[in-house]
Design an enzyme around this catalytic site. Structure first.
Site, PDB file in Angstrom:
ATOM      1  N   LYS A  18      -1.615 -26.746   6.014  1.00 22.12           N
ATOM      2  CA  LYS A  18      -1.445 -25.717   7.052  1.00 22.12           C
ATOM      3  C   LYS A  18      -0.164 -24.930   6.797  1.00 22.12           C
ATOM      4  O   LYS A  18       0.692 -25.377   6.028  1.00 22.12           O
ATOM      5  CB  LYS A  18      -1.401 -26.391   8.419  1.00 22.12           C
ATOM      6  CG  LYS A  18      -0.239 -27.351   8.543  1.00 22.12           C
ATOM      7  CD  LYS A  18      -0.332 -28.207   9.782  1.00 22.12           C
ATOM      8  CE  LYS A  18       0.894 -29.088   9.882  1.00 22.12           C
ATOM      9  NZ  LYS A  18       0.797 -30.084  10.925  1.00 22.12           N
TER      10      LYS A  18
ATOM     11  N   TYR B 287      28.064  -6.210   8.552  1.00 17.50           N
ATOM     12  CA  TYR B 287      27.915  -5.721   9.927  1.00 17.50           C
ATOM     13  C   TYR B 287      28.933  -6.343  10.861  1.00 17.50           C
ATOM     14  O   TYR B 287      29.269  -7.522  10.727  1.00 17.50           O
ATOM     15  CB  TYR B 287      26.533  -6.080  10.455  1.00 17.50           C
ATOM     16  CG  TYR B 287      25.411  -5.266   9.866  1.00 17.50           C
ATOM     17  CD1 TYR B 287      25.366  -3.882  10.064  1.00 17.50           C
ATOM     18  CD2 TYR B 287      24.400  -5.875   9.140  1.00 17.50           C
ATOM     19  CE1 TYR B 287      24.329  -3.134   9.536  1.00 17.50           C
ATOM     20  CE2 TYR B 287      23.361  -5.140   8.610  1.00 17.50           C
ATOM     21  CZ  TYR B 287      23.329  -3.767   8.806  1.00 17.50           C
ATOM     22  OH  TYR B 287      22.313  -3.033   8.275  1.00 17.50           O
TER      23      TYR B 287
ATOM     24  N   ARG C  52       0.227 -33.216  23.408  1.00 16.61           N
ATOM     25  CA  ARG C  52      -0.102 -31.887  22.883  1.00 16.61           C
ATOM     26  C   ARG C  52      -1.609 -31.791  23.078  1.00 16.61           C
ATOM     27  O   ARG C  52      -2.095 -32.164  24.142  1.00 16.61           O
ATOM     28  CB  ARG C  52       0.328 -31.808  21.411  1.00 16.61           C
ATOM     29  CG  ARG C  52       0.733 -30.434  20.980  1.00 16.61           C
ATOM     30  CD  ARG C  52       1.471 -30.437  19.643  1.00 16.61           C
ATOM     31  NE  ARG C  52       0.700 -31.030  18.535  1.00 16.61           N
ATOM     32  CZ  ARG C  52       1.136 -31.083  17.284  1.00 16.61           C
ATOM     33  NH1 ARG C  52       2.311 -30.568  16.964  1.00 16.61           N
ATOM     34  NH2 ARG C  52       0.413 -31.624  16.332  1.00 16.61           N
TER      35      ARG C  52
ATOM     36  N   MET D  22      19.672  -8.388   6.992  1.00 18.50           N
ATOM     37  CA  MET D  22      18.230  -8.633   6.960  1.00 18.50           C
ATOM     38  C   MET D  22      17.753  -8.985   5.550  1.00 18.50           C
ATOM     39  O   MET D  22      16.979  -9.913   5.361  1.00 18.50           O
ATOM     40  CB  MET D  22      17.484  -7.406   7.464  1.00 18.50           C
ATOM     41  CG  MET D  22      15.993  -7.642   7.619  1.00 18.50           C
ATOM     42  SD  MET D  22      15.072  -6.151   8.022  1.00 18.50           S
ATOM     43  CE  MET D  22      15.610  -5.841   9.688  1.00 18.50           C
TER      44      MET D  22
END
Ligand SMILES: *Cc1c(COP(=O)(O)O)cnc(C)c1O
Length: 822
Positions: A490, A717, A589, A766
């Site tokens: 997964k 930044y 869950r 980023m």
């Protein structure tokens, strides 16, 4: 390569022969039935391993036309084939190799140690080959099976043979020594691989030294280390002559001075009062060390000095692996720059066949080079090898190829040069193809690889597939042989890719795959994965896809059952639809509660179109020793609930509750199947597992720019950092959008460049981050390790205040995944 009559092999092995064709000649050994490509001269050894038994494949191979077998047991049915019956097939393989070795007059050079065996073996081979007929192990064949296969390559003409050896536990080296009986040894270095299987480092070295018990000479670095001391006392005890070298004095016989220049290294040394020197096209420590081992031996063997200078200046980087990476337009590129001989062509074509799935299979090939054959004979042979595989398209590059007898079965297009192909590459519009690149160095196939690659920034996740197989086998060793394994793939296989991982797991015979959502399962089916697939969280809107793609959902609520009903009615399947019930044992869950089980069983009994194929639950804290009592109570709840369901459903099903850490921590939780997740990717929840597992991926970026700061300059930044002194910074091509979290700003995170750590300076952006490299030799284009050999995933997770699962799955999909196979 050896050529022996099958009856001769039986005679050498003092074994019983049964069959009609005793005089036929065997020239190729087959150990893995999946590597089968042609029948001619093939002898199959039916080996028994932990998870495989070669005997199971005999019938199938006979059907395909294989006629010669070494077996421990005759097949029950009578088959049209020839059998050599031995008590132990692996031992027979080793004994056969020993006989071949004894008949050869080649001087055998054997290499052991930890890192660099294959490089030293390849280089020593390259150097010797200039003056002598030389045999060397293919790829990194160095195991109990690999070494016999290497020896099979020996023929009467060989004057030298260079073999590498590797062991993972005590007792193995004695075996290899008996097979190889080396005259000359090279002990390269010692690292921590397989440490867990030895009592101590000393004992590991002692084991490895057994390879050299009968050698006349042994090359080593006399640097005063524990390893060196152990080698020295071994040599005294066994009368082995040491061929020592050292870089910084000591009393080695070859004293070396290393001078690193731009792009190459100058080695000067004095041996017996005479000065020698060579240059190598590498500047990293490992390559320098590897080259010196070869040089020391070369000087001893009195190789022609000028020839040696030439050979060393041209040493090739050893690309030991096939590289697999995503290309544009859904293409898969398999780049094999290893070496361009016939055997590696065959191996590479197998990978193409195994990896292609439903993609078109394309081979791009150049004229190859192999000593001992003229080009016509060589091309005939190449065509023979290629024609054994079903390919959709072949691109053949090289002027001579077109003219020569290069008769291909598949559709082939010829180009005189790599350049001319590159100019026309767009006319081929490769799509959804698996493309194997196999070119001799002179043809510069890296340019083709580059042209076909998906364009992305130079930030990559390298994934080493053999490590995953190793991890899988570690967990297998903890299970009973009839316990099934579901491999969890997964979330993009915990960040490491989808199809490639699933395909390898299918190849290594796991029993089930687990994905989170239907789409993930559909993608695997489209790529040709045929294993059963459990979908943990199938949404009702995707139920049609479940049926269409033969996927099996987890069912955790009555609502789901209701929604499934009309879909199944419409599909009108010939067999009941398989589902997996999830029961609630303490995770809170998804899952049915215990009090719902009675009603559930009644509903299911009425649903003839549904079959419960398994019932499972999930442990909340199997990785936390202090939660042991809770985990045991979950296991108990599970046992009780599944017993109840079984009684009420009146049929059996598979039960499973264990995840990775429960496999090693709670044997009582194995039941019929385990669900192996994070451990497969190399993450362990405890010390012992961590020692045995290998993290399969390494995360890398590159230095985009170097900048020099003056006092008062700020970085990144928000200007959170301003320098007081002149500083040098490196701008690195990774940012929070790649998975390098912003919380690593201002010294929290570190990266490794050229084996040294550097802290993050200022805020993480980023797509980029700056690190402080003041006073270093870091330069633009250097590789940057985010995690890998120097910074572990565990460390990075800690710094990001999370767990390794999140680090791995948080690596953005824009980061290119590159797969390596050994
Ligand atoms: C992810 C998952 C696993 C695997 O857990 P690991 O700790 O990664 O081994 C097993 N079962 C279920 C239901 C899961 O969701």
């Amino acid at each position: 390569m050896a050529h022996l009559a099958i009856s001769k092999i039986a005679e050498l092995l003092q074994a019983q022969f049964s069959g009609a064709c005793p005089e036929e000649i065997v020239s190729r050994l087959l150990l893995d039935s999946r590597q089968f490509s042609s029948v001619e001269g093939v002898l199959f050894f039916a080996l028994r391993g932990k998870n495989h038994d070669g005997h199971e494949y005999i019938e199938d191979l006979v059907d395909k036309g294989v006629r010669y077998f070494v077996v421990e047991q005759m097949p029950e049915e009578s088959l049209d084939a020839n059998f050599v019956v031995v008590p132990d097939s692996l031992k027979a393989l080793q004994d056969l190799a020993k006989c071949i070795r004894e008949k050869s007059s080649a001087q055998v050079i054997a290499i052991t140690g930890s890192n660099g065996k294959t490089v030293v073996k390849e280089w020593m081979g390259q150097i010797l080959q200039k003056q002598f007929s030389t045999c060397r192990s293919p790829k990194s064949y160095n195991s109990q099976i690999g070494v016999p296969l290497s020896v099979w390559e020996l023929n009467q003409k060989h004057e030298y043979a260079v073999f590498e050896t590797g062991i993972s536990e005590s007792g193995e080296m004695e075996n290899l020594e008996k097979i190889l009986q080396p005259e000359i040894g090279i002990f390269i270095n010692i690292g921590s691989a397989h440490d867990a299987n030895f009592e101590s480092r000393t004992q590991k070295i002692e084991e490895k030294l057994k390879l050299f018990i009968h050698t006349k000479q042994l090359v080593y670095e006399a640097n005063g280390s524990d390893l060196a001391k152990q080698i020295e006392s071994f040599a005294t005890e066994h009368g082995v002559q040491l061929l020592s070298w050292a870089v910084d004095g000591g009393n080695a016989d070859l004293q070396i001075n290393v001078k690193i220049e731009k792009g190459h290294t100058e080695l000067t040394g004095i041996l017996n009062g005479k000065e020698h020197s060579v240059q190598i096209p590498f500047i990293d420590d490992a390559s320098i060390e590897n080259a010196i081992h070869c040089w020391r031996l070369g000087l001893e063997l009195s190789l022609d000095e000028n020839q040696m200078i030439k050979s060393f200046s041209k040493l090739n980087p050893v690309e030991m692996r096939l590289q697999m990476k995503a290309g544009s337009n859904g293409n898969l590129i398999i780049d094999d720059a290893y070496n361009a001989d016939m055997e590696s062509l065959r191996v590479a074509l197998h990978y193409l066949q195994n990896q292609a799935g439903k993609r078109r299979k394309v081979l791009i090939i150049s004229e190859l080079q192999q000593s001992g054959l003229n080009s016509d004979a060589l091309f005939v042979k190449m065509a023979e090898v290629i024609n054994r595989f079903e390919l959709d398209e072949i691109i053949a590059i090289g002027k001579k190829l077109k003219k020569a007898a290069f008769q291909l079965k598949a559709n082939a297009i010829f180009y005189p040069s790599t350049d001319s192909f590159l100019k026309n590459i767009y006319s081929h519009s490769f799509k959804q193809s698996a493309i194997l690149l196999k070119g001799a160095r002179a043809f510069h196939f890296e340019e083709i690889s580059h042209a076909l690659e998906e364009k992305s920034h130079e930030t990559v996740l390298n994934i080493y597939m053999n490590r995953m197989v190793y991890n899988l086998n570690y967990f297998r060793s903890k299970l009973n042989s009839d316990t099934l394994i579901m491999a969890m793939v997964k979330a993009f296989s915990y960040g490491s890719g989808t199809y490639q991982i699933a395909n390898l797991l299918q190849f290594h015979k796991v029993d089930y795959l687990g994905v989170a959502y239907t789409d993930e399962g559909v993608a695997l089916r489209k790529a040709g994965i045929s294993l059963p697939i459990l979908v943990l969280n199938a949404e009702p809107s995707s139920f049609h896809d479940l049926v269409e793609y033969n996927l099996e959902p987890e069912v955790f609520s009555f609502h789901q059952l209701e929604m499934l009903e009309p879909v199944l009615a419409e599909a009108n399947l010939s067999e009941p639809f398989k589902v997996h019930l999830k029961v609630e044992t303490g995770m809170h869950r998804l899952g049915f509660e215990e009090k719902q089980l009675g009603e559930l069983a009644v509903k299911l009994k009425n649903h003839k179109s549904i079959r419960v194929t398994s019932v499972f639950s999930h442990l909340a804290a199997s990785d936390e020793p202090e939660q042991r009592d809770f985990t045991l109570s979950q296991i108990e709840n599970f046992e009780r609930m599944t017993n109840k369901l079984e009684a009420e459903l009146e049929y059996g099903f598979t039960r499973h509750i264990a995840n990775s850490s429960a496999i090693t921590q709670y044997p009582e939780a194995h039941f019929d199947m385990v669900r192996l997740g994070v451990g497969l990717y190399g993450i362990g929840s405890n010390e012992e597992d961590r020692n045995h597992l290998n993290v399969i991926s390494e995360f890398k970026a590159t230095v985009s720019q170097i900048k020099h700061l003056q006092p008062g300059d700020s970085v990144s930044y928000g200007r959170t950092f301003t320098t007081e002194k002149p500083k040098t910074i490196a701008v690195v091509s990774i940012g929070y959008a790649d998975g390098f979290r912003r919380s690593l700003s201002n010294g929290v995170g570190e990266v490794v460049i050229r084996d040294k750590r550097y802290p993050v300076i200022g805020r993480v952006c980023m797509d980029m981050v700056m690190v402080d490299v003041t006073g270093s030799d870091v330069s633009e284009g250097d590789d940057v390790e985010i995690f890998g050999p120097n910074i572990s995933v565990y460390e990075l997770a800690k710094k990001m205040d999370t767990i390794p699962y999140e680090v791995l799955t948080g690596i953005s999909t824009r980061v290119k995944r590159v797969y390596f196979m050994e």
